[in-house]
Design a protein around this motif. Structure first.
Motif, PDB file in Angstrom:
ATOM      1  N   GLU B 104       0.841  -1.195   0.000  1.00 55.90           N
ATOM      2  CA  GLU B 104       0.000   0.000   0.000  1.00 55.90           C
ATOM      3  C   GLU B 104       0.878   1.247   0.000  1.00 55.90           C
ATOM      4  O   GLU B 104       0.653   2.190  -0.744  1.00 55.90           O
ATOM      5  CB  GLU B 104      -0.920  -0.018   1.234  1.00 55.90           C
ATOM      6  N   VAL B 112       0.076   6.865  -6.726  1.00 64.28           N
ATOM      7  CA  VAL B 112      -1.141   7.642  -6.500  1.00 64.28           C
ATOM      8  C   VAL B 112      -0.839   9.069  -6.046  1.00 64.28           C
ATOM      9  O   VAL B 112      -1.479  10.019  -6.495  1.00 64.28           O
ATOM     10  CB  VAL B 112      -2.057   6.899  -5.510  1.00 64.28           C
ATOM     11  N   GLY B 118      -3.926  13.618  -5.784  1.00 63.92           N
ATOM     12  CA  GLY B 118      -3.848  12.364  -5.045  1.00 63.92           C
ATOM     13  C   GLY B 118      -3.950  12.529  -3.538  1.00 63.92           C
ATOM     14  O   GLY B 118      -4.342  11.611  -2.839  1.00 63.92           O
TER      15      GLY B 118
ATOM     16  N   PRO C 312      -7.344   9.856  -1.948  1.00 63.13           N
ATOM     17  CA  PRO C 312      -6.871   8.770  -2.812  1.00 63.13           C
ATOM     18  C   PRO C 312      -5.574   8.152  -2.306  1.00 63.13           C
ATOM     19  O   PRO C 312      -5.408   6.932  -2.345  1.00 63.13           O
ATOM     20  CB  PRO C 312      -6.668   9.468  -4.159  1.00 63.13           C
ATOM     21  N   ALA C 315      -6.032   5.407   0.124  1.00 65.83           N
ATOM     22  CA  ALA C 315      -6.636   4.175  -0.373  1.00 65.83           C
ATOM     23  C   ALA C 315      -6.025   3.914  -1.743  1.00 65.83           C
ATOM     24  O   ALA C 315      -6.719   3.820  -2.752  1.00 65.83           O
ATOM     25  CB  ALA C 315      -8.158   4.312  -0.455  1.00 65.83           C
ATOM     26  N   ALA C 316      -4.710   3.824  -1.758  1.00 71.73           N
ATOM     27  CA  ALA C 316      -3.967   3.858  -3.016  1.00 71.73           C
ATOM     28  C   ALA C 316      -4.308   2.682  -3.921  1.00 71.73           C
ATOM     29  O   ALA C 316      -4.598   2.856  -5.105  1.00 71.73           O
ATOM     30  CB  ALA C 316      -2.472   3.886  -2.717  1.00 71.73           C
ATOM     31  N   ARG C 317      -4.301   1.476  -3.342  1.00 70.99           N
ATOM     32  CA  ARG C 317      -4.538   0.307  -4.189  1.00 70.99           C
ATOM     33  C   ARG C 317      -5.979   0.272  -4.689  1.00 70.99           C
ATOM     34  O   ARG C 317      -6.263  -0.199  -5.787  1.00 70.99           O
ATOM     35  CB  ARG C 317      -4.201  -0.976  -3.425  1.00 70.99           C
ATOM     36  N   HIS C 319      -7.823   2.920  -5.458  1.00 72.52           N
ATOM     37  CA  HIS C 319      -7.912   3.820  -6.604  1.00 72.52           C
ATOM     38  C   HIS C 319      -7.201   3.244  -7.824  1.00 72.52           C
ATOM     39  O   HIS C 319      -7.678   3.391  -8.950  1.00 72.52           O
ATOM     40  CB  HIS C 319      -7.357   5.206  -6.250  1.00 72.52           C
ATOM     41  N   LEU C 320      -6.096   2.567  -7.574  1.00 74.56           N
ATOM     42  CA  LEU C 320      -5.377   1.945  -8.688  1.00 74.56           C
ATOM     43  C   LEU C 320      -6.253   0.886  -9.373  1.00 74.56           C
ATOM     44  O   LEU C 320      -6.293   0.792 -10.604  1.00 74.56           O
ATOM     45  CB  LEU C 320      -4.068   1.322  -8.176  1.00 74.56           C
ATOM     46  N   ILE C 323      -8.748   2.550 -11.583  1.00 73.09           N
ATOM     47  CA  ILE C 323      -8.119   3.064 -12.810  1.00 73.09           C
ATOM     48  C   ILE C 323      -7.922   1.923 -13.800  1.00 73.09           C
ATOM     49  O   ILE C 323      -8.247   2.046 -14.988  1.00 73.09           O
ATOM     50  CB  ILE C 323      -6.773   3.748 -12.477  1.00 73.09           C
TER      51      ILE C 323
END
Lengths: 164, 126, 409, 153
Positions: B104, B112, B118, C312, C315-317, C319-320, C323
């Motif tokens: 993560e 991100v 972001g 974002p 909650a990076a993964r 949003h990825l 996408i």
């Protein structure tokens, strides 16, 4: 979808789901049963009839100012695609006997008639929407007459091919 | 002060449960549990054993497809960090300090956060 | 006052959100071929989605756990993983159909080729997911989607023979011109369209996004019980418009342009324009919901941080994942596949996947460890069991019917 | 040794007779008292809300209606649940009183009839199956092991 219809009719025509694969094989070239070929012709003609009717509604509505140019144009474009599918279905069909062959020839001619009118209708839509195509094509009344004629040809061919 | 122990079944009450950090941020799911004997020795059949760590990530792959990775290298969350057990396993520490959450963090920092906006807070006014 | 407003907004959103490209296309196709004879399926579907959406909302509000976390917890990593793969694929198919629907609707509005609209639509969806607050996103799409009421208005303006419509609907029986297998195939498709699983993923995860607790259960119930049935009425209106105008002309619906012709005939350019805006909004809203659902399902299965209420970067993964899903959807459409065909596929496969989603929800809604005193009552459980049977039958029948009828011809 | 290794492992009697598979691992969790400001996911989410109109009493009522949530300490292995056949996950029905929704719990119970608990002390050996032809993890019970009722307390 439209492309699936012909195939589907073949499948549903004779056999159940269990025999679907065998029927799929039956679609390929010359192993077609006469009944299946006729059904495929009827199917393509039903699509062409639907396209003609849709065009009629679109032309009527546009001439009464109840449709916008873009929607009319898109509608006709969609019908040309349907007609193209119907034409392709008929063109690639290998008729097993003389009767099917005659049905197919009539069908192709009828689909061609409808296509001509839809193309003319698109021109008419473009002129009405302000596009400048030089010589003005026929008016709505004339288009509707042509459509009736073409749709009549489709119906005749459909009746001959044993359609609904 | 402690009261009577709560009896749970690992598969039923722990495995595949959501792990939340102390702020309620999701960290992972419980993919496996590592058992150890007294003083951190290898757990042995029939002898006192306790849950030493929650294993995450690769432990899921081995549980799904079999095979075996060296347990010592698997990302883990020490059981000592667990605070509460409810419908989720709630930790008493923040996820920012957990090695187990490195993917993560990697996606966050490498991808991100580099896209404009972001770090924008969608709940904020601006 | 604020509370009343919130409830009203939720209801409006549910109506707008209920009708998506799958409902639009399937109802119009069915109306043009079978008249009103499949209306009963819409009724069955609406009751079902009310039942399970409210159940999923209640589970999430009480336990704090969203639907796919529960699926993983109950089915274990292996079965839930298979479920995830299937759900994600169907969700992606639906997302693709919705983006295609936006492009088709914009094509109607502008004459600009759909192929040019597809990347624009994809980008717009992503920007909203990236930037806009959850409640604003939901409410704007829902309220504008309400313009689909234009179909109901059109039906009244058309002044149909109501008695005839009723005769078609009751008692339900396939018209003589159609094969019974086709009739049942479309019954399953319509059921799949009404009960699409993404609606439940979205509804339950939305409860977390909006921070529902046990106190919000009444809002949950009202939203569901008013919103979904009214959405169902819109579906029936769409089918009825097609049955009144297109069926007698022998028109087989194969494009979005045909679906709006009855509206133009009834209400002219103004109503047509409103309905097209409604279609854009409804498909856009559904594209947002399906894109979010693809992120929700993966993140919840793997325990990642998720949610639009987070930045974002937090909650990076998640949003990825969204996408990637959007890129895949746009990529599929750019191969110039027919979005209408994709839509029909998506609703049928939704029907296949129904038990995967609904059985675990029903099970957990009965578990006191999760639900405390809010476990299912007897009536809800009785209905739930009935739907369990319906859902399983529909799922089992879907693929054989699709093969037997050649996708409904 | 991981819990995942034990799950679905074959269970052998003291004499090597196959008895079934491990369906679950039973643990005893130390629980603690705590002041009522416990940190935790859901409470935290609620705290962030602007909740002027939410009374404290209402808050407490909502909490009490919720699922069980304990402050926990160490977790000790108590025993293994052994099922006569490999029937997948339990969904929790076998060991609880939940009977709805019909017919799911009834079917699951049927599949898992005959499950019993074996104390961890009665487990003689856990073999990782690395030896050739052993075919995965297996558990051997000690002579004189007892089959205890599987219900959760």
């Amino acid at each position: 979808m439209a492309g699936l219809r012909g195939l589907g009719r073949v499948v549903a025509g004779g056999v159940g789901g269990a025999l679907a694969l065998a029927a799929l094989g039956g679609c390929v070239a010359s192993r077609q049963e006469p009944g299946q070929a006729t059904a495929a012709v009827a199917d393509a003609l039903a699509e062409a009839g639907s396209a003609a009717q849709t065009t009629r509604i679109a032309v009527e509505l546009l001439s009464r100012g109840r449709l916008t140019g873009p929607v009319a144009d898109t509608t006709l474009l969609d019908q040309l695609r349907v007609l193209d599918d119907a034409d392709a279905a008929l063109t690639t069909l290998v008729p097993p006997d003389a009767a099917s062959s005659a049905h197919r020839a009539d069908g192709l001619a009828a689909v061609g008639d409808v296509t001509d009118v839809v193309v003319a209708a698109r021109e008419w839509v473009a002129v009405r929407s302000g596009g400048d195509l030089g010589a003005g094509p026929a008016g709505a009344g004339e288009l509707l007459d042509d459509l009736d004629q073409a749709a009549g040809a489709v119906d005749e061919a459909l009746a001959a091919a044993g359609g609904p | 002060m402690t009261h009577g122990p709560r009896i749970v079944d690992a598969r039923l009450h722990l495995l595949s449960r959501q792990v939340l950090d102390v702020d309620g941020e999701p960290v992972s799911t419980v993919d496996d549990l590592e058992l150890r004997g007294p003083d951190g020795s290898e757990a042995r059949a029939g002898q006192e054993a306790h849950v030493a760590a929650i294993l995450v990530g690769p432990a899921l792959v081995t549980r799904l497809f079999g095979g075996r990775a060296p347990t010592s290298r698997m990302p883990r969350i020490a059981w000592d960090d667990v605070g509460h057990l409810g419908t989720a396993v709630e930790l008493a520490v923040s996820s920012d300090g957990l090695d187990a959450d490195w993917v993560e963090h990697w996606v966050r920092e490498r991808l991100v956060e580099r896209i404009p906006g972001g770090r924008h807070d969608p709940e904020g006014d601006r | 006052m604020k509370k009343v407003f919130a409830a009203a907004l939720g209801i409006l959103t549910a109506i707008g959100g209920f009708v998506d490209i799958g409902d639009l296309v399937t109802n119009a196709v069915v109306g043009s071929r079978f008249g009103m004879s499949l209306v009963w399926v819409v009724v069955v579907g609406v009751v079902g989605i009310c039942l399970f959406a409210s159940m999923a909302g209640r589970v999430t509000a009480v336990s704090g756990r969203a639907t796919f976390e529960i699926i993983r917890e109950r089915l274990g990593p292996r079965a839930a993983g298979a479920n995830l793969v299937a759900s994600f694929a169907i969700n992606l198919l639906t997302l693709t159909a919705e983006i295609g629907g936006i492009a088709l609707a914009l094509h109607l509005a502008s004459s600009v080729e759909p192929r040019l609209w597809i990347p624009v639509a994809g980008l717009a969806v992503w920007l909203v997911l990236w930037r806009v607050k959850f409640q604003i996103m939901e409410n704007v799409a829902g309220l504008m989607g309400l313009l689909l009421v234009g179909f109901a208005v059109a039906l009244f303006l058309l002044g149909p023979d109501w008695g005839e419509l009723l005769r078609q609907a009751v008692p339900p029986s396939p018209p003589g011109t159609e094969h019974p297998a086709s009739y049942w195939y479309y019954a399953v498709a319509l059921f799949g369209a009404a009960m699409t699983p993404y609606e439940v993923f979205f509804f339950s995860s939305g409860a977390v996004e909006e921070r529902w607790t046990a106190k919000d259960l009444s809002t949950n119930r009202v939203n569901v019980l008013v919103g979904f049935p009214l959405g169902g009425l819109l579906s029936v209106a769409i089918a009825a418009c097609a049955a009144v105008v297109l069926l007698p002309a022998g028109i087989e619906v194969s494009s979005l342009s045909q679906i709006v012709l009855p509206v133009a005939q009834a209400g002219g350019v103004l109503l047509l324009a409103l309905v097209i805006v409604g279609i854009v909004a409804a498909t856009f809203g559904a594209a947002l919901e399906t894109a979010l659902s693809s992120g929700y399902t993966v993140a919840q299965y793997l325990g990642w941080s998720w949610g639009k209420f987070r930045r974002p970067a937090r909650a990076a993964r998640f949003h990825l994942t969204m996408i990637v899903a959007l890129l895949l959807g746009v990529g599929i459409l750019m191969t110039s596949v027919d979005p209408i065909a994709v839509t029909e596929m998506s609703v049928v496969f939704s029907a296949v996947a129904l038990p995967l989603t609904y059985v675990p929800i029903l099970v957990v809604a009965n578990d006191p460890e999760y639900m405390g005193e809010h476990v299912n009552g007897r009536v809800v459980n009785a209905l739930g069991t009935v739907y369990l049977v319906i859902v399983v039958v529909a799922a089992v029948a879907a693929i054989p019917l699709m093969i037997a009828t050649g996708a409904g011809s | 040794m991981n819990v995942g290794d034990l799950l679905d492992a074959r269970v052998l009697g003291p004499d090597g007779v196959p008895l079934g598979v491990v369906v679950d691992v039973r643990l005893a969790l130390e629980t603690r008292d705590e002041p009522d400001d416990g940190p935790g996911g859901r409470e935290d989410r609620e705290d962030r809300e602007d909740s002027e109109d939410r009374k404290d009493s209402e808050h407490d009522a909502a909490l009490s209606s919720r699922a069980r949530r304990d402050a926990v300490g160490g977790a000790v292995v108590l025993g293994l649940l052994v099922g006569p056949r490999r029937a997948g996950s339990y969904h929790g029905y076998e060991r609880t009183q939940v009977r709805s929704p019909w017919p799911v719990p009834q079917i699951v119970r049927r599949l898992h009839r005959g499950t019993y608990l074996v104390r961890w002390q009665d487990v003689a050996a856990v073999d990782d199956g690395a030896a050739a032809g052993a075919g995965g993890w297996s558990v051997r019970l000690a002579p004189g092991y007892a089959e205890l009722p599987p219900e959760l307390g």
